[in-house]
Design a protein around this motif. Structure first.
Motif, PDB file in Angstrom:
ATOM      1  N   LEU A   2      11.989  -3.876  54.372  1.00  7.81           N
ATOM      2  CA  LEU A   2      11.869  -4.184  52.947  1.00  7.81           C
ATOM      3  C   LEU A   2      11.701  -2.915  52.119  1.00  7.81           C
ATOM      4  CD1 LEU A   2       9.580  -7.352  52.875  1.00  7.81           C
ATOM      5  CD2 LEU A   2      11.951  -7.203  52.092  1.00  7.81           C
ATOM      6  N   ARG A   3      10.930  -1.975  52.648  1.00 11.54           N
ATOM      7  CA  ARG A   3      10.712  -0.712  51.925  1.00 11.54           C
ATOM      8  C   ARG A   3      12.024   0.042  51.778  1.00 11.54           C
ATOM      9  NH1 ARG A   3       9.753   2.962  48.964  1.00 11.54           N
ATOM     10  NH2 ARG A   3       7.808   4.149  48.805  1.00 11.54           N
ATOM     11  N   GLY A   4      12.820   0.062  52.833  1.00 15.68           N
ATOM     12  CA  GLY A   4      14.121   0.720  52.749  1.00 15.68           C
ATOM     13  C   GLY A   4      15.055   0.032  51.773  1.00 15.68           C
ATOM     14  N   ASP A   5      15.062  -1.320  51.810  1.00 21.21           N
ATOM     15  CA  ASP A   5      15.900  -2.063  50.866  1.00 21.21           C
ATOM     16  C   ASP A   5      15.464  -1.797  49.428  1.00 21.21           C
ATOM     17  OD1 ASP A   5      17.244  -3.116  53.006  1.00 21.21           O
ATOM     18  OD2 ASP A   5      16.148  -5.026  53.011  1.00 21.21           O
ATOM     19  N   LEU A   6      14.147  -1.718  49.208  1.00 18.89           N
ATOM     20  CA  LEU A   6      13.652  -1.442  47.855  1.00 18.89           C
ATOM     21  C   LEU A   6      14.115  -0.077  47.378  1.00 18.89           C
ATOM     22  CD1 LEU A   6      11.825  -2.170  45.439  1.00 18.89           C
ATOM     23  CD2 LEU A   6       9.947  -1.068  46.661  1.00 18.89           C
ATOM     24  N   ASP A   7      14.060   0.935  48.252  1.00 16.88           N
ATOM     25  CA  ASP A   7      14.526   2.272  47.870  1.00 16.88           C
ATOM     26  C   ASP A   7      15.989   2.237  47.443  1.00 16.88           C
ATOM     27  OD1 ASP A   7      12.095   3.413  48.322  1.00 16.88           O
ATOM     28  OD2 ASP A   7      12.551   4.066  50.361  1.00 16.88           O
ATOM     29  N   SER A   8      16.812   1.474  48.175  1.00 17.62           N
ATOM     30  CA  SER A   8      18.229   1.377  47.832  1.00 17.62           C
ATOM     31  C   SER A   8      18.428   0.715  46.472  1.00 17.62           C
ATOM     32  CB  SER A   8      18.977   0.580  48.908  1.00 17.62           C
ATOM     33  OG  SER A   8      18.873   1.211  50.166  1.00 17.62           O
ATOM     34  N   VAL A   9      17.678  -0.365  46.233  1.00 18.25           N
ATOM     35  CA  VAL A   9      17.801  -1.065  44.954  1.00 18.25           C
ATOM     36  C   VAL A   9      17.360  -0.161  43.806  1.00 18.25           C
ATOM     37  CG1 VAL A   9      16.868  -2.961  43.573  1.00 18.25           C
ATOM     38  CG2 VAL A   9      17.577  -3.366  45.933  1.00 18.25           C
ATOM     39  N   CYS A  10      16.253   0.545  44.003  1.00 19.34           N
ATOM     40  CA  CYS A  10      15.737   1.409  42.933  1.00 19.34           C
ATOM     41  C   CYS A  10      16.698   2.551  42.635  1.00 19.34           C
ATOM     42  CB  CYS A  10      14.365   1.950  43.306  1.00 19.34           C
ATOM     43  SG  CYS A  10      13.068   0.677  43.312  1.00 19.34           S
ATOM     44  N   ARG A  11      17.287   3.130  43.665  1.00 15.86           N
ATOM     45  CA  ARG A  11      18.245   4.219  43.429  1.00 15.86           C
ATOM     46  C   ARG A  11      19.476   3.719  42.695  1.00 15.86           C
ATOM     47  NH1 ARG A  11      16.728   5.915  48.723  1.00 15.86           N
ATOM     48  NH2 ARG A  11      18.495   4.753  49.573  1.00 15.86           N
ATOM     49  N   ALA A  12      19.912   2.492  43.002  1.00 18.63           N
ATOM     50  CA  ALA A  12      21.129   1.955  42.378  1.00 18.63           C
ATOM     51  C   ALA A  12      20.883   1.436  40.973  1.00 18.63           C
ATOM     52  CB  ALA A  12      21.701   0.828  43.247  1.00 18.63           C
ATOM     53  N   ALA A  13      19.684   0.913  40.721  1.00 14.79           N
ATOM     54  CA  ALA A  13      19.448   0.202  39.457  1.00 14.79           C
ATOM     55  C   ALA A  13      18.760   1.036  38.399  1.00 14.79           C
ATOM     56  CB  ALA A  13      18.609  -1.055  39.720  1.00 14.79           C
ATOM     57  N   VAL A  14      18.027   2.060  38.783  1.00 16.14           N
ATOM     58  CA  VAL A  14      17.209   2.782  37.812  1.00 16.14           C
ATOM     59  C   VAL A  14      17.789   4.176  37.582  1.00 16.14           C
ATOM     60  CG1 VAL A  14      14.908   3.621  37.261  1.00 16.14           C
ATOM     61  CG2 VAL A  14      15.184   1.491  38.534  1.00 16.14           C
ATOM     62  N   VAL A  15      18.331   4.379  36.386  1.00 18.51           N
ATOM     63  CA  VAL A  15      18.769   5.693  35.935  1.00 18.51           C
ATOM     64  C   VAL A  15      17.750   6.151  34.903  1.00 18.51           C
ATOM     65  CG1 VAL A  15      20.596   7.019  34.839  1.00 18.51           C
ATOM     66  CG2 VAL A  15      21.180   5.106  36.349  1.00 18.51           C
ATOM     67  N   ILE A  16      16.997   7.172  35.221  1.00 19.33           N
ATOM     68  CA  ILE A  16      15.843   7.513  34.402  1.00 19.33           C
ATOM     69  C   ILE A  16      16.283   8.157  33.096  1.00 19.33           C
ATOM     70  CG2 ILE A  16      13.713   8.838  34.282  1.00 19.33           C
ATOM     71  CD1 ILE A  16      13.762   6.393  36.154  1.00 19.33           C
ATOM     72  N   ASP A  17      15.910   7.525  32.016  1.00 15.13           N
ATOM     73  CA  ASP A  17      16.072   8.066  30.666  1.00 15.13           C
ATOM     74  C   ASP A  17      14.736   7.843  29.967  1.00 15.13           C
ATOM     75  OD1 ASP A  17      16.615   8.729  28.093  1.00 15.13           O
ATOM     76  OD2 ASP A  17      18.300   7.358  27.815  1.00 15.13           O
ATOM     77  N   GLU A  18      13.984   8.908  29.792  1.00 17.01           N
ATOM     78  CA  GLU A  18      12.624   8.768  29.276  1.00 17.01           C
ATOM     79  C   GLU A  18      12.594   8.169  27.872  1.00 17.01           C
ATOM     80  OE1 GLU A  18       9.900   9.029  30.862  1.00 17.01           O
ATOM     81  OE2 GLU A  18      10.845   9.703  32.700  1.00 17.01           O
ATOM     82  N   ASP A  19      13.736   8.189  27.162  1.00 17.30           N
ATOM     83  CA  ASP A  19      13.775   7.608  25.825  1.00 17.30           C
ATOM     84  C   ASP A  19      14.115   6.120  25.847  1.00 17.30           C
ATOM     85  OD1 ASP A  19      13.179  10.034  24.657  1.00 17.30           O
ATOM     86  OD2 ASP A  19      15.289  10.651  24.573  1.00 17.30           O
ATOM     87  N   ASP A  20      14.388   5.573  27.027  1.00 16.94           N
ATOM     88  CA  ASP A  20      14.766   4.174  27.149  1.00 16.94           C
ATOM     89  C   ASP A  20      13.600   3.402  27.758  1.00 16.94           C
ATOM     90  OD1 ASP A  20      15.757   1.681  27.750  1.00 16.94           O
ATOM     91  OD2 ASP A  20      17.701   2.410  28.448  1.00 16.94           O
ATOM     92  N   PRO A  21      12.861   2.590  26.953  1.00 18.19           N
ATOM     93  CA  PRO A  21      11.706   1.877  27.510  1.00 18.19           C
ATOM     94  C   PRO A  21      12.087   0.889  28.599  1.00 18.19           C
ATOM     95  CG  PRO A  21      12.184   1.120  25.287  1.00 18.19           C
ATOM     96  CD  PRO A  21      13.032   2.325  25.528  1.00 18.19           C
ATOM     97  N   HIS A  22      13.293   0.304  28.536  1.00 15.30           N
ATOM     98  CA  HIS A  22      13.704  -0.650  29.572  1.00 15.30           C
ATOM     99  C   HIS A  22      13.857   0.050  30.905  1.00 15.30           C
ATOM    100  CE1 HIS A  22      16.320  -3.438  31.826  1.00 15.30           C
ATOM    101  NE2 HIS A  22      15.674  -4.364  31.139  1.00 15.30           N
ATOM    102  N   GLN A  23      14.409   1.268  30.919  1.00 15.42           N
ATOM    103  CA  GLN A  23      14.542   1.998  32.177  1.00 15.42           C
ATOM    104  C   GLN A  23      13.185   2.469  32.679  1.00 15.42           C
ATOM    105  OE1 GLN A  23      17.536   5.042  32.154  1.00 15.42           O
ATOM    106  NE2 GLN A  23      19.158   3.665  31.503  1.00 15.42           N
ATOM    107  N   ARG A  24      12.280   2.865  31.766  1.00 14.77           N
ATOM    108  CA  ARG A  24      10.941   3.235  32.200  1.00 14.77           C
ATOM    109  C   ARG A  24      10.237   2.041  32.833  1.00 14.77           C
ATOM    110  NH1 ARG A  24      10.499   5.671  27.044  1.00 14.77           N
ATOM    111  NH2 ARG A  24       8.899   4.158  26.456  1.00 14.77           N
ATOM    112  N   TRP A  25      10.443   0.861  32.269  1.00 15.25           N
ATOM    113  CA  TRP A  25       9.839  -0.356  32.822  1.00 15.25           C
ATOM    114  C   TRP A  25      10.413  -0.649  34.194  1.00 15.25           C
ATOM    115  CZ3 TRP A  25      12.240  -5.414  33.180  1.00 15.25           C
ATOM    116  CH2 TRP A  25      11.358  -6.421  33.546  1.00 15.25           C
ATOM    117  N   GLN A  26      11.719  -0.486  34.377  1.00 16.16           N
ATOM    118  CA  GLN A  26      12.333  -0.702  35.686  1.00 16.16           C
ATOM    119  C   GLN A  26      11.746   0.261  36.721  1.00 16.16           C
ATOM    120  OE1 GLN A  26      16.562  -0.397  34.584  1.00 16.16           O
ATOM    121  NE2 GLN A  26      16.809  -2.457  35.389  1.00 16.16           N
ATOM    122  N   ARG A  27      11.598   1.513  36.322  1.00 13.67           N
ATOM    123  CA  ARG A  27      11.041   2.492  37.250  1.00 13.67           C
ATOM    124  C   ARG A  27       9.610   2.120  37.624  1.00 13.67           C
ATOM    125  NH1 ARG A  27       9.916   8.509  35.246  1.00 13.67           N
ATOM    126  NH2 ARG A  27       8.493   7.269  33.965  1.00 13.67           N
ATOM    127  N   ALA A  28       8.820   1.681  36.624  1.00 15.21           N
ATOM    128  CA  ALA A  28       7.433   1.303  36.897  1.00 15.21           C
ATOM    129  C   ALA A  28       7.374   0.133  37.867  1.00 15.21           C
ATOM    130  CB  ALA A  28       6.715   0.951  35.592  1.00 15.21           C
TER     131      ALA A  28
END
Length: 472
Positions: free
Chosen positions: A30-56
């Motif tokens: 599960l931890r490995g699958d989560l890493d894959s999902v996070c890498r694919a889904a979260v593109v960090i843009d500190e000015d985008d609150p939706h992406q910050r929320w996804q990262r959190a």
């Protein structure tokens, strides 16, 4: 008087170990699958609150899975392995203490206290100083969390309720840690409470992730609230400036009576939602007996676009009342947008119909040409030269004149009803409405026909349409 649930209990039996090993393997997958999902889904843009929320959320889920793996490892071995000795900087970031668990038991009969070695590490307390008693424990908590601990201990010892909650401690080195406490009263054979047993776990990193998730979620909600408010204001401003919220703009009267029936409609799209203030249309009888027909669209969205639209439409109306011809009118609008505080681009079409000669004089700025329907067929008018408003300073616009006959239908539109036409393609679908237009008795019926064929919310962009039917 150690509880049978004391943290330093023996390792699980072999049959149980296999089951725990299987759970550990599933947690790792599960931890490995989560890493894959996070890498694919979260593109960090500190000015985008939706992406910050996804990262959190990803970090919070990762902490939960890491904590689950550590707890399962402790269950398999019977007690946590000693943490390596690392510097204060690593501890400050959540390092080796985060996730560590230790146990304690406070004896109510002889005031004895037993702490596991891990608990001394978590509290940053020297073993030689001994454990903290129940009376001393609140002194290391941050002041605002002390009532919470008192309530948990009281409910556990007096009411027999399990202790389950979080509080923050201040270590001797000045650092603050968040601990999660789970405990229960230990009873003697007669059912009397003789001690309080608890397991305390350092959840500082997990707590930080939860707080980050809450902050980013709240920021995202605030941004959504602001966006909805701005959209509402833009829609209200847009509707207030346009001549009518209804299809029919009524008969526009010239000096000799009703000469032109005009109707218009805004066509929102599913992608854009309600109109966002970029389109305008207008029909107005002028003092010299002519009729103004105009339609256009500006770039942008929201309040700035609606404000610019209001400015452009107001200037256009004023110049038309003053008798300015269409090509000069567009020249002045181009200068206005060039000089605006917030430069923008726009397409526009402006026409003046003279009922005394049945002549339409018109000019365009990067806009689709009007479609003229007569006798059951239709064709676009030959457009004069004209580029987008605000694109080129000092540009001169061309002008054309066409004679309109009784029964003619003139269709003006923005890109929305027929985006292909804006790219230079023939508006075949709109021209195919000619037979239905010839049977329509009012401009509103013609607008309804357009809306039925092109007004669905599956259109990629919003648009508007204006129809003028010459009386006869």
């Amino acid at each position: 008087m150690p509880s049978p649930l004391f943290a330093d209990r023996p390792a699980v039996r072999p049959s149980e170990r296999d089951a725990v090993d299987a759970m550990i393997n599933r947690a790792r997958r599960l931890r490995g699958d989560l890493d894959s999902v996070c890498r694919a889904a979260v593109v960090i843009d500190e000015d985008d609150p939706h992406q910050r929320w996804q990262r959190a959320l990803c970090e919070l889920a990762a902490h939960h899975l890491d904590d689950l793996g550590a707890r399962l490892g402790q269950l398999r071995e019977g007690s946590p392995a000693p943490a390596p000795d690392t510097g204060p900087a690593e501890e400050e970031q959540g390092g080796p203490l985060s996730g560590r668990a230790g146990s304690a038991e406070w004896n109510l009969l002889d005031d004895g206290v037993e702490w596991s070695a891990e608990l001394y590490e978590i509290f940053g307390r020297d073993v030689d100083a001994g454990p903290l008693s129940l009376d001393e424990l609140p002194t290391v908590l941050v002041p605002e969390d002390q009532p919470l601990l008192t309530s948990m201990v009281t409910n556990c010892l007096i009411d027999g309720k399990p202790m389950d909650g979080e509080f923050r401690i201040r270590r001797p080195d000045g650092r603050t840690r968040t601990l999660h406490a789970m405990g229960e009263p230990v009873l003697d054979p007669e059912g009397r409470t003789v001690s309080l047993w608890a397991v305390l776990r350092d959840v500082s990193a997990l707590s930080d992730s939860r707080q980050l998730e809450v902050r980013t979620r709240d920021s995202l909600h605030r941004q959504d609230d602001i966006a909805r408010t701005e959209r509402r204001i833009a829609v209200e401003l847009h509707q207030a400036v346009l001549p009518s919220p209804h299809d029919s703009l009524g008969p526009v009267r010239g000096g000799s009576g009703a000469v032109m029936d005009v109707a218009a409609r805004l066509l929102p799209s599913r992608a854009c939602g309600p109109t966002t203030g970029t389109d305008w249309y207008d029909a107005m009888a002028l003092p010299d007996g002519r009729t103004l027909l105009t339609i256009g669209s500006l770039s942008g969205r929201g309040i700035p676009a609606a404000s610019s639209m209001a400015m452009v439409l107001g200037a256009l109306r004023g110049m038309a009342v003053a008798g300015v011809e269409p090509r000069a009118l567009l020249t002045h609008l181009n200068q206005l947008l060039q000089a605006s505080v917030q430069p923008t681009l726009g397409s526009a079409l402006c026409g003046l119909f003279d009922p005394s000669a049945n002549l339409l004089t018109w000019a365009q700025a990067g806009h689709p040409a009007p479609l003229l329907f007569r006798g059951g067929s239709g064709a676009p008018l030959l457009p004069p030269d004209g580029v987008l408003l605000g694109a080129v300073p000092g540009i001169a616009y061309g002008q054309e004149t066409v004679r309109l006959l009784p029964g003619d239908v003139l269709l003006l539109r923005t890109d929305g009803p027929d985006p292909a036409a804006a790219r230079g393609a023939a508006p075949e679908k709109l021209l195919g409405l000619a037979p239905r237009f010839s049977r329509s008795l009012t401009a509103a019926e013609c607008v309804q026909t357009v809306a039925e064929g092109f007004g669905g919310e599956d259109r990629p962009v919003e648009g508007s349409v204006l129809v003028a039917r010459i009386a006869g």
